[in-house]
Design a protein around this motif. Structure first.
Motif, mmCIF file in Angstrom:
data_model
loop_
_atom_site.group_PDB
_atom_site.id
_atom_site.type_symbol
_atom_site.label_atom_id
_atom_site.label_comp_id
_atom_site.label_asym_id
_atom_site.label_seq_id
_atom_site.Cartn_x
_atom_site.Cartn_y
_atom_site.Cartn_z
ATOM 1 N N LEU A 163 0.835 -1.200 0.000
ATOM 2 C CA LEU A 163 0.000 0.000 0.000
ATOM 3 C C LEU A 163 0.870 1.250 0.000
ATOM 4 O O LEU A 163 0.630 2.198 -0.760
ATOM 5 N N VAL A 164 1.885 1.279 0.867
ATOM 6 C CA VAL A 164 2.770 2.447 0.933
ATOM 7 C C VAL A 164 3.436 2.682 -0.422
ATOM 8 O O VAL A 164 3.554 3.817 -0.890
ATOM 9 N N SER A 165 3.865 1.601 -1.065
ATOM 10 C CA SER A 165 4.508 1.729 -2.375
ATOM 11 C C SER A 165 3.554 2.324 -3.404
ATOM 12 O O SER A 165 3.935 3.218 -4.182
ATOM 13 N N ASP A 166 2.298 1.851 -3.420
ATOM 14 C CA ASP A 166 1.316 2.389 -4.366
ATOM 15 C C ASP A 166 1.023 3.860 -4.090
ATOM 16 O O ASP A 166 0.960 4.683 -5.020
ATOM 17 N N VAL A 167 0.834 4.198 -2.821
ATOM 18 C CA VAL A 167 0.525 5.582 -2.467
ATOM 19 C C VAL A 167 1.689 6.505 -2.816
ATOM 20 O O VAL A 167 1.506 7.585 -3.398
ATOM 21 N N MET A 168 2.918 6.079 -2.467
ATOM 22 C CA MET A 168 4.078 6.913 -2.759
ATOM 23 C C MET A 168 4.266 7.070 -4.269
ATOM 24 O O MET A 168 4.595 8.162 -4.758
ATOM 25 N N GLY A 169 4.063 5.970 -5.013
ATOM 26 C CA GLY A 169 4.190 6.064 -6.459
ATOM 27 C C GLY A 169 3.189 7.034 -7.057
ATOM 28 O O GLY A 169 3.498 7.748 -8.027
ATOM 29 N N THR A 170 1.988 7.099 -6.478
ATOM 30 C CA THR A 170 0.959 8.009 -6.978
ATOM 31 C C THR A 170 1.282 9.457 -6.622
ATOM 32 O O THR A 170 1.172 10.362 -7.462
ATOM 33 N N LEU A 171 1.707 9.696 -5.382
ATOM 34 C CA LEU A 171 2.063 11.052 -4.974
ATOM 35 C C LEU A 171 3.251 11.594 -5.772
ATOM 36 O O LEU A 171 3.319 12.798 -6.055
ATOM 37 N N MET A 172 4.176 10.715 -6.124
ATOM 38 C CA MET A 172 5.363 11.152 -6.848
ATOM 39 C C MET A 172 5.211 11.029 -8.364
ATOM 40 O O MET A 172 6.171 11.234 -9.099
ATOM 41 N N SER A 173 4.016 10.695 -8.821
ATOM 42 C CA SER A 173 3.787 10.575 -10.261
ATOM 43 C C SER A 173 3.743 11.950 -10.909
ATOM 44 O O SER A 173 3.594 12.982 -10.248
ATOM 45 N N ASP A 174 3.845 11.958 -12.236
ATOM 46 C CA ASP A 174 3.787 13.230 -12.964
ATOM 47 C C ASP A 174 2.464 13.952 -12.741
ATOM 48 O O ASP A 174 2.397 15.177 -12.828
ATOM 49 N N VAL A 175 1.419 13.180 -12.427
ATOM 50 C CA VAL A 175 0.094 13.776 -12.274
ATOM 51 C C VAL A 175 -0.005 14.612 -11.009
ATOM 52 O O VAL A 175 -0.605 15.694 -11.010
ATOM 53 N N LEU A 176 0.602 14.147 -9.910
ATOM 54 C CA LEU A 176 0.353 14.770 -8.609
ATOM 55 C C LEU A 176 1.573 15.404 -7.954
ATOM 56 O O LEU A 176 1.420 16.140 -6.973
ATOM 57 N N THR A 177 2.779 15.103 -8.408
ATOM 58 C CA THR A 177 3.962 15.510 -7.643
ATOM 59 C C THR A 177 4.060 17.024 -7.475
ATOM 60 O O THR A 177 4.398 17.519 -6.403
ATOM 61 N N ARG A 178 3.755 17.789 -8.516
ATOM 62 C CA ARG A 178 3.865 19.244 -8.388
ATOM 63 C C ARG A 178 2.842 19.787 -7.384
ATOM 64 O O ARG A 178 3.169 20.614 -6.526
ATOM 65 N N THR A 179 1.597 19.305 -7.494
ATOM 66 C CA THR A 179 0.569 19.761 -6.554
ATOM 67 C C THR A 179 0.912 19.341 -5.135
ATOM 68 O O THR A 179 0.705 20.091 -4.180
ATOM 69 N N PHE A 180 1.459 18.134 -4.986
ATOM 70 C CA PHE A 180 1.853 17.663 -3.658
ATOM 71 C C PHE A 180 2.900 18.583 -3.049
ATOM 72 O O PHE A 180 2.784 18.999 -1.890
ATOM 73 N N GLN A 181 3.924 18.924 -3.809
ATOM 74 C CA GLN A 181 4.969 19.796 -3.282
ATOM 75 C C GLN A 181 4.445 21.198 -3.001
ATOM 76 O O GLN A 181 4.745 21.793 -1.965
ATOM 77 N N GLU A 182 3.652 21.735 -3.912
ATOM 78 C CA GLU A 182 3.105 23.084 -3.706
ATOM 79 C C GLU A 182 2.160 23.109 -2.511
ATOM 80 O O GLU A 182 2.157 24.059 -1.721
ATOM 81 N N GLN A 183 1.373 22.054 -2.345
ATOM 82 C CA GLN A 183 0.424 22.016 -1.235
ATOM 83 C C GLN A 183 1.148 21.936 0.093
ATOM 84 O O GLN A 183 0.707 22.531 1.085
ATOM 85 N N GLN A 184 2.288 21.216 0.120
ATOM 86 C CA GLN A 184 3.057 21.159 1.360
ATOM 87 C C GLN A 184 3.580 22.543 1.720
ATOM 88 O O GLN A 184 3.532 22.962 2.874
ATOM 89 N N ALA A 185 4.068 23.270 0.728
ATOM 90 C CA ALA A 185 4.611 24.602 0.999
ATOM 91 C C ALA A 185 3.532 25.541 1.521
ATOM 92 O O ALA A 185 3.737 26.290 2.480
#
Length: 735
Positions: free
Chosen positions: A234-256
């Motif tokens: 599960l962790v591998s799937d979730v991390m792969g999705t968060l770091m995918s091209d689809v979500l990685t930029r939004t994930f980083q911007e949302q953290q900031a």
């Protein structure tokens, strides 16, 4: 079907399932129309009935999909894809209606939505229907389902049906982000910033829950009955999705954005990232995390680096200065210590993976960049000065260590930074990429990670020295805490000596950092001596027992330290003009004098040590006229004193030095094996090899055994063996 029916019966079943699928698909459209045109009086009575029908229909389709798969009825599977109308049409219409109805039964709504999510997940596994291949209906349903799940659970993973709903939504997002048939959906999701933010929030929830579970031993992990497991898959799937091209930029911007306004969120994400990183690599000492690929290690490194960077920014923005919020920064740095301990394993895995990567240069550079972010942020948070002050020495007085119990963790992390250097070299051996795949990313500078890793080691050693000499020397130290600290300091001292020898032997990333390793070695030594003297003083005044192993520690450390200092003195990075002794010479002199003062008597009469003393004294004498500081004059006086106090070598000197060296896990004083993670004491190293003749000296590998034999063990081997036999006879033990 269990009785092996004939082809005619199978065909009849296929036709029946296909007919049912068409009626169920039409049912989804018809119920959606009813929901959309219903008035207020209709809603309360009819919505609950339609929800019940929808949940039964979704469950029926799930069973039919499973039946068709189990028995290879391909025609049924194709037709059953049309049943996507149940969630995408009827389910979506229900969510739109119930959003305005505050009296909606949350438990029933969760139950129905969970059935829809499970059906969508089953359909995603065979994506051939027109409904699923059109991005808009699926993303519209996913948006409503994610918003509903977040509203029900808040900032934590739910329980029971709600938890399964949330996890299934995460798996659907994984399919959209990574399955080739959903390329159009991924492109549409990249345009929907609101849905991206909802999915990022949803994907973080199982990470927090998994971090709490997976750091426990496997026998102590309690999961919910009939619930989806919180495991590394599960962790591998979730991390792969968060770091995918689809979500990685939004994930980083949302953290900031979030971290600047909500420090609790930042702290929680950092804690989760550190726990997952440490737990994953603790279960993978040989590079295997169950059946999970090493890519998970890289994703967790990215997550930890980003969480550390953003939380560090949040602290600085809220506290507006480095001198404020000492406890916050200290707590944050302590959270990172277990993760730093696993960095060598992570870098080794990533170095091995980079060699198999389609673009090894990019894979290596990405690892180096994010590992650098992690170590740099730790250095900033663990230091009491501004970034500009980090390169100066001495640094402002500040201690990451608040008690003697902190010393083992700091020693372990400091040693890990040194052991990471060979893996940094392996990653840097890959060519640098022509351009980065991340917009605006700063290029990694060769040598940066090694420099900050050694700087981290220096900072940790300095923090321990500051505590023991300036803060905790008069505090209550228990015997257990002192023993654990002494063992950890001895191990760190051994690792630092090996790092110096590795740099001198050709580890290119370590060679220019030898002065820094020497500075950490001096601080580590001072902490051990300070603690030993304090405990000896208390024993004298309170009749308390002090372990007699500590003097043996000091003897072994003294001999090893003298050898490391001589190697450092011969290194090209410490060569300077003879007219003015540089700070490196002062460090060499003081570290050598410490070893001689606390070492065996034979050490000062050793010809190599005498020659090193003469050389250092000559450099100091030459620069006496231009350097009149009190510290310089004191060093010069001590050097002259030990020159005058030297004695001629005695017949037993070689044996005395060999016995001190044999106390170590590797008796070869120039051992450069940074891969060995065993304890410093003889017999504690992994894969330790004992000399087959004397049965006293032990080595980390055959190479060190042979090198020590050539270096002089052949002359003391017999005497060591005879001394061992005599000691056992005196103790009444058979040889």
């Amino acid at each position: 079907m269990a009785n092996s029916p004939d082809a005619e019966t199978v065909a009849a079943l296929d036709r029946a399932i296909q007919a049912a699928a068409k009626r169920l698909s039409a049912l989804g459209m018809r119920m959606a129309a009813i929901v959309r045109r219903g008035d207020r009086a209709f809603e309360n009575a009819a919505t609950e009935r339609i929800q019940a029908q929808l949940s039964v229909a979704c469950q029926l389709v799930q069973h039919l999909i499973g039946f068709g798969r189990d028995h290879g009825i391909s025609g049924s599977l194709q037709t059953l894809q049309s049943c996507a109308t149940l969630p995408l049409e009827c389910g979506h219409a229900l969510m739109a209606k119930s959003a305005a109805n505050s009296n909606q039964d949350a438990q029933l709504a969760t139950y129905v939505l969970s059935k829809q999510a499970l059906l969508v997940l089953r359909l995603v596994g065979i994506p051939t229907s027109a409904q699923l291949l059109q991005p808009e209906p699926l993303l519209a349903w996913l948006s409503g389902a994610a918003s509903r799940a977040l509203a029900l659970s808040g900032t934590s993973l739910g329980r029971g049906l709600l938890r399964n709903l949330q996890l299934n939504l995460c798996y659907i997002a994984t399919a959209i982000a990574s399955y080739p048939p959903f390329t159009a959906h991924a492109a549409a999701l990249q345009l929907d910033v609101s849905l991206q933010r909802s999915m990022v929030q949803l994907l973080e929830l199982p990470l927090h829950a998994a971090a709490e579970v997976l750091q426990l031993p496997a026998t102590q992990r309690c999961d919910e009955p009939n619930g989806l497991p919180l495991d590394w898959a599960l962790v591998s799937d979730v991390m792969g999705t968060l770091m995918s091209d689809v979500l990685t930029r939004t994930f980083q911007e949302q953290q900031a954005v979030t971290n600047s306004a909500d420090r609790s969120h930042a702290s929680r994400l950092l804690q989760t990232a550190a726990q997952l990183f440490a737990a994953a690599l603790a279960s993978a000492p040989n590079g295997v995390i169950g059946d999970i690929p090493a890519s998970l290690c890289g994703s967790l490194l990215v997550l930890l680096s980003l969480a550390c960077r953003e939380h560090g920014r949040a602290i600085l923005q809220q506290q507006q200065g480095w001198q404020q919020g000492t406890e916050s920064r200290r707590d944050l740095a302590r959270q990172l210590l277990p993760a730093l301990l696993k960095l060598p394993i992570a870098l080794r895995l990533q170095a091995e993976r980079a060699q198999l990567h389609a673009d090894p240069a990019m894979a290596a550079a990405r690892t180096l960049r994010y590992a650098s972010i992690l170590v740099i942020q730790f250095n900033l948070l663990a230091s009491s000065g501004t970034p500009e002050m980090i390169d100066r020495r001495p640094w402002p007085e500040y201690s990451l260590v608040g008690s003697l119990d902190d010393v083992p963790a700091c020693c372990a992390a400091a040693g890990a930074m040194v052991r990471a250097l060979p893996h940094v070299a392996a990653l840097e051996a890959q060519p640098q990429p022509a351009q980065w795949d991340e917009s605006g990313a700063a290029d990694y500078r060769r040598g940066q990670l090694a420099a900050y890793s050694v700087r981290c080691t220096i900072g940790l050693a300095s923090a321990m020295r500051h505590y023991c000499q300036c803060v905790g020397s008069g505090g209550p130290w228990s015997a257990a805490a002192a023993t654990a600290a002494a063992e950890a300091l001895w191990q760190l001292h051994t690792t630092l000596c090996r790092g110096i020898h590795a740099g001198a032997a050709g580890l290119t990333v370590a060679h220019p950092l030898i002065p820094g390793l020497l500075a950490a070695l001096a601080d580590c030594w001072n902490v051990h001596v300070c603690m030993n003297e304090a405990l000896q003083g208390r024993a004298a005044s309170s009749d308390a027992d002090v372990s007699d192993s500590k003097p043996r520690h000091l003897l072994a450390m003294s001999v090893a330290q003298a050898e490391a200092v001589m190697i450092a003195a011969a290194s090209a990075v410490l060569v300077a003009a003879a007219s003015q002794p540089p700070p490196a010479d002062e460090m060499l002199a003081s570290t050598m004098l410490s070893a001689i003062k606390f070492g065996p008597a034979a050490l000062s009469s050793s010809p190599p040590v005498q020659q090193a003393l003469d050389n250092v004294f000559g450099r100091f004498k030459a620069g006496e006229a231009s350097s009149r500081t009190d510290y310089h004059r004191a060093l010069l006086a001590n050097l002259q004193y030990y020159q005058q106090q030297r004695r001629e070598p005695q017949p037993g000197d070689a044996l005395e030095l060999a016995q001190a060296a044999a106390t170590r896990s590797c008796a070869y004083l120039r051992c450069a094996n940074l891969a060995s993670e065993g304890g410093p004491a003889a017999g504690k190293g992994a894969g330790t090899r004992r000399c087959s003749k004397c049965r006293v000296a032990q080595y980390c590998d055959t190479a060190c055994s042979r090198a020590d034999w050539r270096a002089g063990h052949r002359r003391t081997c017999g005497a060591l063996g005879a001394a061992r036999v005599a000691e056992r006879e005196r103790a009444g033990v058979e040889g």
